[in-house]
Design a protein around this motif. Structure first.
Motif: not given
Length: 184
Positions: A137-145, A159-165
């Motif tokens: 629920g949390i990991t996979l959905t955030k990972l896809v996003g 840099v600031y969104y993909f790499q950090m998140y």
């Protein structure tokens, strides 16, 4: 900028009138004067408020606070490895990471605290009931996003969104499911 301010202060005192230094670049560089202090204050408030509001137990709150602090320290380490500077954008992301990191830990912590039995039984029940939910629920959905951001042509997003998140999702998952259950 600091030297210019000190010089202007001395000149102001000697001329008995207010003089201040100005440059169009000062607006941008102002953030770097107190960025660490601002980041630490905001993180302390965020972690403290989250831990006090979410948990009812002092012991659970202490463990929860420790895991959140570990996630943030590791996130800052990843930022250093990737060469991501601490600036206004990254500080906002790090402070927001507290809220996102809570999602990885709070469900496991709550399931552990409401379950019965000895420590090992409670850990098994917490991971059995909430572990799959946290992963799917949390990991996979955030990972896809987050993975969508890696295709951006704008370096700020990469840099600031993909790499950090991406680092936050992986660290939150590992801390929530691997480290947290060892501390409970």
């Amino acid at each position: 900028m600091r030297a210019a301010r000190q010089f202007a202060s001395r000149v102001s005192d000697s001329l008995k009138m207010e003089i201040f230094p100005y440059s169009v670049f000062y607006i941008f560089f102002e953030q770097y004067l107190d960025i660490w202090k601002t980041a630490l204050i905001n993180l302390a408030i965020a972690i403290g408020v989250v831990c006090l509001v979410i948990t009812c137990s002092l012991w659970t709150s202490a463990i929860f606070m420790l895991v959140l602090a570990m996630i943030l320290v590791h996130l800052m380490g990843v930022m250093a490895i990737l060469g991501i500077q601490l600036n206004a954008v990254s500080v906002v992301n790090v402070v927001m990471s507290v809220g996102i990191a809570v999602e990885f830990c709070v469900h496991i912590t709550h399931a552990f605290s409401v379950s019965s039995g000895n420590r090992d039984e409670r850990v098994k029940e917490a991971l059995g009931t909430m572990g799959a939910s946290v992963f799917s629920g949390i990991t996979l959905t955030k990972l896809v996003g987050v993975l969508v951001l890696c295709f951006s042509k704008t370096e700020v997003f990469v840099v600031y969104y993909f790499q950090m998140y991406l680092a936050l999702v992986l660290l939150g998952f590992l801390h929530g499911l691997v480290i947290l259950h060892n501390l409970d």
